[in-house]
Design a protein around this motif. Sequence first.
Motif, mmCIF file in Angstrom:
data_model
loop_
_atom_site.group_PDB
_atom_site.id
_atom_site.type_symbol
_atom_site.label_atom_id
_atom_site.label_comp_id
_atom_site.label_asym_id
_atom_site.label_seq_id
_atom_site.Cartn_x
_atom_site.Cartn_y
_atom_site.Cartn_z
ATOM 1 N N MET A 1 21.652 56.513 124.260
ATOM 2 C CA MET A 1 22.685 55.346 124.051
ATOM 3 C C MET A 1 22.722 54.737 122.723
ATOM 4 O O MET A 1 23.637 54.302 122.417
ATOM 5 N N GLN A 2 21.763 54.999 121.867
ATOM 6 C CA GLN A 2 21.819 54.648 120.602
ATOM 7 C C GLN A 2 22.787 55.222 119.838
ATOM 8 O O GLN A 2 23.629 54.758 118.983
ATOM 9 N N CYS A 3 23.193 56.401 120.026
ATOM 10 C CA CYS A 3 24.157 57.554 119.047
ATOM 11 C C CYS A 3 25.246 57.989 119.748
ATOM 12 O O CYS A 3 26.120 58.317 119.014
ATOM 13 N N SER A 4 25.345 57.719 121.248
ATOM 14 C CA SER A 4 26.483 58.523 121.703
ATOM 15 C C SER A 4 27.935 57.550 121.731
ATOM 16 O O SER A 4 28.960 57.942 121.732
ATOM 17 N N GLY A 5 27.557 56.322 121.234
ATOM 18 C CA GLY A 5 28.993 55.548 121.380
ATOM 19 C C GLY A 5 29.101 54.878 122.644
ATOM 20 O O GLY A 5 30.049 54.183 122.778
ATOM 21 N N ARG A 6 29.026 55.618 123.945
ATOM 22 C CA ARG A 6 29.239 55.160 125.389
ATOM 23 C C ARG A 6 29.032 53.700 125.426
ATOM 24 O O ARG A 6 29.446 52.971 126.304
ATOM 25 N N SER A 7 27.807 53.192 125.015
ATOM 26 C CA SER A 7 27.189 51.794 125.281
ATOM 27 C C SER A 7 27.396 50.925 124.077
ATOM 28 O O SER A 7 27.053 49.728 124.119
ATOM 29 N N GLY A 8 27.918 51.220 123.121
ATOM 30 C CA GLY A 8 28.203 50.562 121.778
ATOM 31 C C GLY A 8 27.999 51.211 120.564
ATOM 32 O O GLY A 8 27.189 52.219 120.683
ATOM 33 N N GLY B 1 -3.690 40.256 109.727
ATOM 34 C CA GLY B 1 -3.278 39.560 108.572
ATOM 35 C C GLY B 1 -1.863 39.151 108.135
ATOM 36 O O GLY B 1 -1.778 38.359 107.386
ATOM 37 N N GLY B 2 -1.186 40.006 109.035
ATOM 38 C CA GLY B 2 0.528 39.454 108.833
ATOM 39 C C GLY B 2 1.239 40.344 109.869
ATOM 40 O O GLY B 2 0.487 40.964 110.504
ATOM 41 N N TYR B 3 2.669 40.320 109.672
ATOM 42 C CA TYR B 3 3.313 41.307 110.481
ATOM 43 C C TYR B 3 4.528 41.796 109.592
ATOM 44 O O TYR B 3 4.979 41.465 108.549
ATOM 45 N N THR B 4 5.111 42.973 110.093
ATOM 46 C CA THR B 4 6.219 43.693 109.688
ATOM 47 C C THR B 4 7.513 43.825 110.540
ATOM 48 O O THR B 4 7.056 44.273 111.754
ATOM 49 N N LEU B 5 8.482 43.258 110.463
ATOM 50 C CA LEU B 5 9.581 43.463 111.495
ATOM 51 C C LEU B 5 10.386 44.485 110.762
ATOM 52 O O LEU B 5 11.122 44.469 109.687
ATOM 53 N N ALA B 6 10.383 45.672 111.560
ATOM 54 C CA ALA B 6 11.317 46.970 110.952
ATOM 55 C C ALA B 6 12.596 46.916 111.686
ATOM 56 O O ALA B 6 12.570 47.165 112.649
ATOM 57 N N ALA B 7 13.494 47.204 110.794
ATOM 58 C CA ALA B 7 15.139 47.383 111.231
ATOM 59 C C ALA B 7 15.745 48.351 110.733
ATOM 60 O O ALA B 7 16.067 48.575 109.835
ATOM 61 N N SER B 8 15.802 49.367 111.763
ATOM 62 C CA SER B 8 16.398 50.964 111.302
ATOM 63 C C SER B 8 17.943 50.514 111.179
ATOM 64 O O SER B 8 18.549 50.007 111.916
ATOM 65 N N TRP B 9 18.280 51.515 110.445
ATOM 66 C CA TRP B 9 19.897 51.631 109.866
ATOM 67 C C TRP B 9 20.272 52.891 110.941
ATOM 68 O O TRP B 9 19.985 53.843 110.642
ATOM 69 N N SER B 10 20.762 52.332 112.153
ATOM 70 C CA SER B 10 20.930 53.444 113.193
ATOM 71 C C SER B 10 21.906 54.666 112.775
ATOM 72 O O SER B 10 21.675 55.723 112.943
ATOM 73 N N PRO B 11 23.092 54.409 111.976
ATOM 74 C CA PRO B 11 23.839 55.619 111.637
ATOM 75 C C PRO B 11 23.200 56.921 110.946
ATOM 76 O O PRO B 11 23.352 57.832 111.242
ATOM 77 N N ASP B 12 22.068 56.208 110.258
ATOM 78 C CA ASP B 12 21.117 57.170 109.460
ATOM 79 C C ASP B 12 20.281 58.065 110.500
ATOM 80 O O ASP B 12 20.021 59.376 110.326
ATOM 81 N N TYR B 13 19.983 57.337 111.444
ATOM 82 C CA TYR B 13 18.807 57.731 112.433
ATOM 83 C C TYR B 13 19.697 58.884 113.079
ATOM 84 O O TYR B 13 19.322 60.195 113.311
ATOM 85 N N CYS B 14 20.876 58.498 113.500
ATOM 86 C CA CYS B 14 21.855 59.377 114.405
ATOM 87 C C CYS B 14 21.964 60.748 113.677
ATOM 88 O O CYS B 14 22.340 61.667 114.152
ATOM 89 N N LYS B 15 22.455 60.300 112.237
ATOM 90 C CA LYS B 15 23.034 61.667 111.772
ATOM 91 C C LYS B 15 21.658 62.732 111.580
ATOM 92 O O LYS B 15 22.009 63.997 111.580
ATOM 93 N N MET B 16 20.497 62.110 111.114
ATOM 94 C CA MET B 16 19.331 62.837 110.886
ATOM 95 C C MET B 16 18.892 63.601 112.196
ATOM 96 O O MET B 16 18.120 64.762 112.096
ATOM 97 N N SER B 17 18.628 62.842 113.249
ATOM 98 C CA SER B 17 18.139 63.102 114.533
ATOM 99 C C SER B 17 19.054 64.403 115.311
ATOM 100 O O SER B 17 18.320 65.044 116.014
ATOM 101 N N GLY B 18 20.247 64.131 115.183
ATOM 102 C CA GLY B 18 21.159 64.858 115.980
ATOM 103 C C GLY B 18 21.267 64.455 117.414
ATOM 104 O O GLY B 18 21.527 65.175 118.443
ATOM 105 N N ASP B 19 20.826 63.294 117.506
ATOM 106 C CA ASP B 19 20.475 62.628 118.890
ATOM 107 C C ASP B 19 21.765 61.933 119.402
ATOM 108 O O ASP B 19 22.226 61.047 119.509
ATOM 109 N N SER B 20 22.673 63.184 119.923
ATOM 110 C CA SER B 20 23.984 62.658 120.036
ATOM 111 C C SER B 20 24.387 62.160 121.477
ATOM 112 O O SER B 20 25.198 61.606 121.812
#
Length: 226
Positions: free
Chosen positions: A64-71, A42-61
């Motif tokens: 690629m998303q959190c290390s800073g080596r690729s951006g 019936g419709g769609y949702t486009l979900a955009a995560s705020w990456s700094p919060d994910y990296c803080k909460m997950s500890g996934d240092s």
Amino acid sequence: MTAALTASVPALAQAYQCALPPRIAPPAPVRPDGPPRRTAVGGYTLAASWSPDYCKMSGDSASMQCSGRSGRFGFILHGLWPEARSGPPPQWCGDGKPPAPDLLRRHLCMTPSAGLLAHEWAKHGSCMTARPQTYYKVSAILWRSVQWPDADRLSRRPGLTAGDLRRDFVDANPSWRIEQVGVDASRTGWLRAIRLCYDRRFMPRRCPAAQFGPADTQPLRIWRGL
């Protein structure tokens, strides 16, 4: 699908820069977290995560998303989700076979996690189309069709509210209205994601209450990452 979704558009997350790895390993098989559910879309949702919060909460240092080596990433595309006309959304409609590594690699500047890309296709995209290439193409076109707020700048605004974030988005995207922009925040008021609501033709629509999230007057905090 509408004509607006037929062009090939490159997609990047909101980042200062993004360097693709030369190659990636094949992703592990995705394990369903619920039963298959094939219901009318019936419709769609486009979900955009705020990456700094994910990296803080997950500890996934190391990723690629959190290390800073690729951006260093701000908003990233979590996924494009089909919604049901009524009741629970469709999910897990395919055979679970992961997409080819090279296909996933090409989209890592939009969603900097091959595992997340594979999961979103298996759980959501397989209920929209038969080919992962089509799912990622449509996701990328929708992603690039909007301007994402400068959440790092907004994080410094005294008395920030969920409505301030929505108004900033609408100011940058005049074809959208406040009621079509959902906000996902933690119980303590930290921004997790923006969720854009679309109808079956991929046109903006009013978000259901559960997707709209906190009221415009609700205080909002944004973890600074950029």
